[in-house]
Structure formats: structure tokens, C-alpha cells
Scaffold this motif. Structure first.
Motif, PDB file in Angstrom:
ATOM      1  N   GLY A  13       0.799  -1.040  -0.128  1.00 44.18           N
ATOM      2  CA  GLY A  13      -0.041   0.075  -0.084  1.00 44.18           C
ATOM      3  C   GLY A  13       0.726   1.146   0.094  1.00 44.18           C
ATOM      4  O   GLY A  13       2.030   1.297  -0.136  1.00 44.18           O
ATOM      5  N   ARG A  35      -2.595  -9.940  -0.568  1.00 43.59           N
ATOM      6  CA  ARG A  35      -3.454 -10.865  -1.112  1.00 43.59           C
ATOM      7  C   ARG A  35      -3.538 -11.162  -2.603  1.00 43.59           C
ATOM      8  O   ARG A  35      -4.053 -12.035  -3.238  1.00 43.59           O
ATOM      9  N   MET A  36      -2.481 -10.385  -3.238  1.00 43.56           N
ATOM     10  CA  MET A  36      -1.993 -10.804  -4.504  1.00 43.56           C
ATOM     11  C   MET A  36      -0.505 -11.248  -4.570  1.00 43.56           C
ATOM     12  O   MET A  36       0.266 -10.831  -3.948  1.00 43.56           O
ATOM     13  N   TRP A  44      -1.662 -14.098   3.090  1.00 43.48           N
ATOM     14  CA  TRP A  44      -2.308 -14.523   4.432  1.00 43.48           C
ATOM     15  C   TRP A  44      -2.602 -15.790   4.707  1.00 43.48           C
ATOM     16  O   TRP A  44      -2.255 -16.232   5.988  1.00 43.48           O
ATOM     17  N   ILE A 108       0.218  -0.013  13.289  1.00 43.25           N
ATOM     18  CA  ILE A 108      -0.326   1.136  12.991  1.00 43.25           C
ATOM     19  C   ILE A 108      -1.822   1.210  13.538  1.00 43.25           C
ATOM     20  O   ILE A 108      -2.498   0.169  13.744  1.00 43.25           O
ATOM     21  N   SER A 159      -1.161   6.927  14.126  1.00 42.88           N
ATOM     22  CA  SER A 159      -0.889   7.822  12.908  1.00 42.88           C
ATOM     23  C   SER A 159      -2.202   9.040  12.788  1.00 42.88           C
ATOM     24  O   SER A 159      -3.162   8.795  12.866  1.00 42.88           O
TER      25      SER A 159
END
Ligand SMILES: NC(=O)c1ccc[n+]([C@@H]2O[C@H](COP(=O)([O-])OP(=O)(O)OC[C@H]3O[C@@H](n4cnc5c(N)ncnc54)[C@H](OP(=O)(O)O)[C@@H]3O)[C@@H](O)[C@H]2O)c1
Length: 226
Positions: A13, A35-36, A44, A108, A159
Motif C-alpha cells: 500500500g 492478497r496478490m 495471509w 499502526i 498515525s
């Protein structure tokens, strides 16, 4: 500490990519959980079945369904996806890390933990859940807790809105401003705790490299904008 190998949930991301770039720049190897499929990635499902790579020295989680996606309605299903993509991924990593020799687990969360008002909050401030996002932050942070007898340092970075050219809020609002159609968000008077992407990724690195760092860190710039 010597960082040998860092595993990053959500390493594909906006924030994750910048963490990966910083690690690569420093010559630290990494694996992303995504996931890709792709190079330097596991899924996962792989994590569930085979655990973390044996040489893992630190684990970061910045996975989560994008809540700024303008194409998504905030249906009950979408909200559940927002929760699961953060809480369940964090739980899976917390479960897996205790079987490794890793030293640090850094996750996070958001400043939505704190109720917006004129009070100045510190890392010690305790807030009750007051809306969907604050409830999410409580569950997200609870998911990152490790058993008391583990020797792994656990840190959560709360954050602010992450500002950077390649993603997050700036990317979402860029187009209307580019065409001269931008304007204040809501009434424009609300507080917006923020952090620059390069400060945030350095805070992640600082947290995994320094043996004295653990617990909550507020990831925000010192100046408040409202
Ligand atoms: N950006 C901000 O201003 C900000 C502020 C505070 C907190 N945060 C939190 O920081 C995290 C990362 O933010 P970001 O801006 O980097 O988001 P992003 O660019 O949308 O990236 C999200 C990452 O999460 C993964 N992901 C998305 N949906 C998922 C799902 N259902 N299950 C598992 N993984 C999923 C994606 O990986 P794959 O698609 O490769 O699987 C991607 O790597 C999020 O949890 C966000 O809430 C962001």
C-alpha cells in the motif's frame, strides 16, 4: 539491533511501499504479506499455514481496507471489511510472531482513538470509544497485544492523516483541486492531526531499530492544523 529480515503486512500500500523503499535503501531484506502474488510476497493464507519466514527479526502491520475510497458506500458489510482487514491481520501476525526469534512488532492505529476537542493528548491519555473509528482503534490496538511473557517489543503508532504525493488523502483530493473544483472538507474548521509519509516511515524504522521503544507512539506533526 541488527535488522536481518522485516515482514510487512500491507507492504504493497501507500505507507507499506514507502517502508519497503526505506528498508531496501538500507540494504535490509523484507517480505510483504499481500492478497496478490508477487516477488518478495507471501499471502495471509501462507502465514496461517507456514508462519513467518524463519529469519524474521521484525514485523510491521499496515494492512487495511481503504476507508477513503469514494466508490464505497459505508454499508455494514464494508464496515466489517474495514474492521477485519485491520484487526484480523494484526491478530494473525501477533499469533505468528511468538514462534519466531523476532525482536519487534510494530503496528499502526489512528488518532481517531482520541476524541476531537481542544485538549492536548499525549501517549498516556486514555479515551473511551465514542464512534465507529474510535471503536476500531481500540480493537486494532488490542489485537496487537502479545502475551506478557514474550520477549518481543510491541509498539503501536497512532498515525494522523498521512500526507504524501503517492497516496492517501492527497491522492484522493488531487483531481478536483487540479481542475479548480477543490474546496474545504466539511466545514473546514475541524482538527486534522497529520504526518508526512517520510516521517511516518522513519518512525517505523526507529521503532524496530531501538530496543527502548515500546507501547504507544503518537505519529503526528507537532503543529495542529484546523
Ligand atoms: N493513509 C493514512 O492517512 C492513514 C492514517 C492512519 C492510519 N492509516 C492506516 O494505515 C494502513 C495503511 O494505509 P495506506 O494509506 O497505506 O492504505 P492503502 O494504500 O490502501 O494500502 C492498504 C494495504 O492493505 C492491504 N489490504 C487492503 N484491504 C485488505 C484486506 N481486506 N485484507 C488484507 N489486506 C488488505 C493492501 O494489500 P494488498 O492489496 O496487496 O493485499 C494494501 O497493501 C491502513 O490500515 C490505514 O487505516 C492510514
Amino acid at each position: 539491533m541488527t535488522l536481518k529480515h522485516v515482514v510487512i503486512g500491507g507492504g504493497t500500500g501507500f505507507i507499506g511501499t514507502q517502508i519497503v523503499n526505506l528498508l531496501s535503501h538500507k540494504g535490509i531484506s523484507y517480505t510483504c504479506i499481500s492478497r496478490m502474488p508477487g516477488p518478495n510476497r507471501i499471502s495471509w493464507h501462507d502465514l496461517e499455514c507456514y508462519g513467518l519466514p524463519e529469519n524474521t527479526t521484525a514485523v510491521i502491520n499496515v494492512a487495511g481496507q481503504n476507508i477513503l475510497d469514494p466508490k464505497q458506500r459505508w454499508s455494514e458489510g464494508f464496515k466489517q471489511n474495514v474492521i477485519n482487514s485491520r484487526v484480523e491481520t494484526t491478530k494473525s501476525l501477533a499469533k505468528a510472531i511468538i514462534y519466531t526469534k523476532a525482536d519487534a512488532f510494530v503496528t499502526i492505529s489512528g488518532v481517531s482513538y482520541y476524541k476531537p476537542n481542544d485538549k492536548e493528548y499525549t501517549e498516556e491519555s486514555k479515551c473511551e470509544k465514542y464512534d465507529f473509528l474510535s471503536k476500531l482503534c481500540h480493537e486494532w490496538e488490542a489485537a496487537a497485544q502479545l502475551p506478557k511473557d514474550s520477549n518481543i517489543r510491541q509498539t503501536t503508532i497512532r498515525s494522523g492523516v498521512v500526507l504524501g504525493k503517492t497516496g492517501g488523502m492527497i491522492k484522493q483530493i488531487y483531481l478536483p483541486f487540479f481542475f479548480g473544483l477543490g474546496g474545504p472538507i466539511a466545514n473546514g474548521n475541524q482538527y486534522m492531526p497529520w504526518i508526512h509519509i517520510s516521517d511516518l516511515v522513519n518512525l517505523f524504522l526507529f521503532s524496530i531499530e531501538n530496543k527502548t521503544v515500546h507501547g504507544i507512539l503518537n505519529g503526528v506533526a507537532p503543529q495542529v492544523i484546523n
